[in-house]
Design an enzyme around this catalytic site. Structure first.
Site, PDB file in Angstrom:
ATOM      1  N   ALA A 110      88.784  67.736  33.733  1.00 48.54           N
ATOM      2  CA  ALA A 110      87.545  68.491  33.510  1.00 48.54           C
ATOM      3  C   ALA A 110      87.819  69.986  33.557  1.00 48.54           C
ATOM      4  O   ALA A 110      87.030  70.759  34.111  1.00 48.54           O
ATOM      5  CB  ALA A 110      86.506  68.105  34.561  1.00 48.54           C
ATOM      6  N   ARG A 134      81.635  74.553  23.113  1.00 45.51           N
ATOM      7  CA  ARG A 134      80.669  74.046  22.132  1.00 45.51           C
ATOM      8  C   ARG A 134      79.321  73.710  22.772  1.00 45.51           C
ATOM      9  O   ARG A 134      78.314  73.593  22.058  1.00 45.51           O
ATOM     10  CB  ARG A 134      81.245  72.808  21.435  1.00 45.51           C
ATOM     11  CG  ARG A 134      82.365  73.133  20.452  1.00 45.51           C
ATOM     12  CD  ARG A 134      83.016  71.864  19.925  1.00 45.51           C
ATOM     13  NE  ARG A 134      82.046  70.983  19.298  1.00 45.51           N
ATOM     14  CZ  ARG A 134      82.302  69.706  19.014  1.00 45.51           C
ATOM     15  NH1 ARG A 134      83.482  69.179  19.316  1.00 45.51           N
ATOM     16  NH2 ARG A 134      81.381  68.966  18.440  1.00 45.51           N
ATOM     17  N   GLN A 186      93.872  73.630  37.234  1.00 49.03           N
ATOM     18  CA  GLN A 186      94.748  73.862  36.091  1.00 49.03           C
ATOM     19  C   GLN A 186      94.494  75.260  35.565  1.00 49.03           C
ATOM     20  O   GLN A 186      93.442  75.550  34.995  1.00 49.03           O
ATOM     21  CB  GLN A 186      94.498  72.848  34.969  1.00 49.03           C
ATOM     22  CG  GLN A 186      95.487  73.025  33.806  1.00 49.03           C
ATOM     23  CD  GLN A 186      95.085  72.271  32.544  1.00 49.03           C
ATOM     24  OE1 GLN A 186      93.911  71.961  32.346  1.00 49.03           O
ATOM     25  NE2 GLN A 186      96.054  71.992  31.681  1.00 49.03           N
ATOM     26  N   THR A 190      96.468  68.429  27.807  1.00 48.21           N
ATOM     27  CA  THR A 190      96.018  67.312  28.638  1.00 48.21           C
ATOM     28  C   THR A 190      97.118  66.765  29.544  1.00 48.21           C
ATOM     29  O   THR A 190      96.849  66.333  30.667  1.00 48.21           O
ATOM     30  CB  THR A 190      95.458  66.199  27.752  1.00 48.21           C
ATOM     31  OG1 THR A 190      96.406  65.888  26.717  1.00 48.21           O
ATOM     32  CG2 THR A 190      94.139  66.615  27.121  1.00 48.21           C
ATOM     33  N   GLY A 236      86.364  63.739  31.964  1.00 48.65           N
ATOM     34  CA  GLY A 236      85.048  63.864  32.593  1.00 48.65           C
ATOM     35  C   GLY A 236      83.909  63.883  31.606  1.00 48.65           C
ATOM     36  O   GLY A 236      82.757  63.663  31.995  1.00 48.65           O
ATOM     37  N   ASP A 237      84.205  64.130  30.332  1.00 50.70           N
ATOM     38  CA  ASP A 237      83.140  64.161  29.321  1.00 50.70           C
ATOM     39  C   ASP A 237      83.032  62.842  28.563  1.00 50.70           C
ATOM     40  O   ASP A 237      82.429  62.778  27.490  1.00 50.70           O
ATOM     41  CB  ASP A 237      83.324  65.330  28.360  1.00 50.70           C
ATOM     42  CG  ASP A 237      84.631  65.262  27.580  1.00 50.70           C
ATOM     43  OD1 ASP A 237      85.375  64.266  27.735  1.00 50.70           O
ATOM     44  OD2 ASP A 237      84.919  66.207  26.823  1.00 50.70           O
TER      45      ASP A 237
END
Length: 458
Positions: free
Chosen positions: A15, A21, A79, A85, A108-109
């Site tokens: 996350a 966006r 991070q 990723t 997380g999305d």
């Protein structure tokens, strides 16, 4: 195939992205679906698997995640900078340094991943061929530019390939990479440490761990999600709305399957924790916020808004009612149109039929609250309680100035402003003496008409 019942299990939830966006000051994964942050949907699903550890990798707006996940037993890993990723997943290594079990890496999305799917991934990880990694694939109607999973009929992965690097034959494959991967902790971090960034973006990509393991001669496997919706990512407000719509559609069907009648299902909106009994009828345009429990045989009429409320059997609500947190409605009680209730308890058969505010109050069984009644519960600094006894009758347009108690079977005359307790069985009338001036209105009208006529001539 063995089961994972006794295998320690941890989750790494990525996350750290900026979520540009979404165009929001709120962290992307804290945006709600059905009144609950999307990352909380994921955590609650995983909780049924008895997670040993959960690490959330944060970057932008870390402080929001720390506040939003407080009390959930989650470790936050940072991070910074964001280099892809694989790099993000590697940031969880320190938090899991002493962990010797299975690890799921997810996003997380992607809040609708089911516990059953994760369990299947872990089970596959412990199959007889002991794959180094297990990837969750999915088959969307339109594969678009998703990365592809090239696998044989047994689900053994031959190759993971990004769309831009795939040839025509590989692009024709409908099996896509969801981004979720499971591996044993030792394997996962060893593979992550070997991922390079020799690509157009200069980033470290998580799917590369599969290709590295395959190059080492180790098998990797894919299992397929039941639906593409389960792994749909949310990156924009439109995608958030689409996820909400899918969740609501599923929840409406469940409510009806459980014995509720939804007259216009598409207009009813549930919260993540709404409890609905049998033989409940819900008319159009009803919205439930969190914390609602509805017993059997309840009628909720159109255009009502209900949150944090408990409704007993036989209750009728609305239309155009608002029930706020702390509302408890006893059996066969009634809240009518344009009535607002907050932190108030209505006893059995009590009713407030229209145009009333009941806040910080206890209303006894069988009490009748007339139209326009207000419990004046706030002085600008503190809240105070109103107690209305069983069988009491509150006349229309009355103001009950808390703290105040209206005794059992007492009557408050219409238009009264009551600031002192009313004894049981007493009639309380608090009105100014009516003043009558014969002919005053006629003289007033005559004078005003003459004045207006003079102004027009001028």
């Amino acid at each position: 195939m063995t089961t994972t019942t006794h295998h320690p299990f941890a989750a790494i939830i990525l996350a750290a992205g900026k979520g540009t966006r979404m165009k929001s000051d709120l962290h992307k994964v804290l945006h709600p679906i059905a009144g609950k942050p999307m990352i909380a949907h994921l955590l609650d699903s995983f909780a049924t698997l008895s997670l040993a550890r959960t690490v959330v990798v944060a970057g932008d707006r870390r402080e929001q995640l720390e506040a939003g996940l407080k009390g959930r037993g989650v470790t936050i890993a940072l991070q910074e900078p964001q280099l892809g990723t694989a790099h993000a997943a590697l940031m969880a290594r320190e938090a899991l340094a002493d962990f010797d079990g299975d690890v799921l890496v997810c996003f997380g999305d992607c809040p609708m991943v089911r516990a059953e799917t994760v369990r299947s991934m872990i089970d596959r990880l412990h199959a007889d061929d002991s794959p180094a990694t297990v990837v969750l694939g999915f088959e969307p109607e339109d594969p678009l530019h998703y990365g592809r999973v090239i696998a044989d009929d047994a689900g053994t992965i031959i190759k993971m390939v990004e769309y831009k690097d795939a040839d025509e034959g590989e692009r024709a494959t409908r099996l896509c990479n969801s981004g979720l991967v499971a591996a044993r902790a030792a394997d996962l971090f060893a593979l992550l440490a070997r991922v390079g960034n020799d690509n157009a973006q200069g980033e470290y990509y998580l799917p590369d761990i599969v290709n590295i393991a395959i190059a080492d001669g180790r098998p990797c496997a894919v299992i397929v999600a039941e639906t593409a919706d389960e792994v749909a990512g949310i990156n924009s407000r439109a995608e958030l709305a689409a996820a909400e719509a899918r969740w609501q559609a599923t929840r409406r069907i469940k409510a009806m399957d459980d014995g509720a009648t939804l007259i216009a299902p598409e207009t009813v909106f549930f919260a993540h924790d709404t409890v609905v009994g049998r033989d409940v009828t819900i008319e159009p345009n009803v919205f439930f916020g969190p914390g609602v429990e509805i017993a059997n045989n309840v009628l909720i009429r159109a255009k009502s808004h209900i949150e944090g409320a408990k409704l007993a059997s036989g209750v009728k609500v609305g239309p155009f009612a608002r029930l706020r947190p702390g509302t408890v409605l006893g059996e066969n009680s009634f809240i009518g149109n344009f009535v607002e209730v907050k932190n108030a308890v209505l006893g059995e058969g009590a009713k407030a039929s229209h145009l009333t505010y009941l806040g910080d109050a206890t209303i006894g069984a069988g009490a009748n609250i007339g139209a326009g009644t207000i419990t004046c519960n706030y002085d600008g600094y503190f809240k105070y309680k109103t107690v209305i006894g069983p069988g009491a009758f509150i006349g229309s347009n009355s103001s009950l100035i808390a703290p105040v108690t209206i005794g059992a079977d007492a009557i408050v005359a219409a238009g009264s402003a009551v600031s002192r307790d009313v004894a049981p069985g007493e009639l309380r009338m608090v009105r100014a003496e009516q003043l009558v001036k014969d002919g005053w209105a006629d003289r007033f009208h005559d004078a005003m008409k003459k004045k207006k006529a003079a102004e027009k001539k001028g």
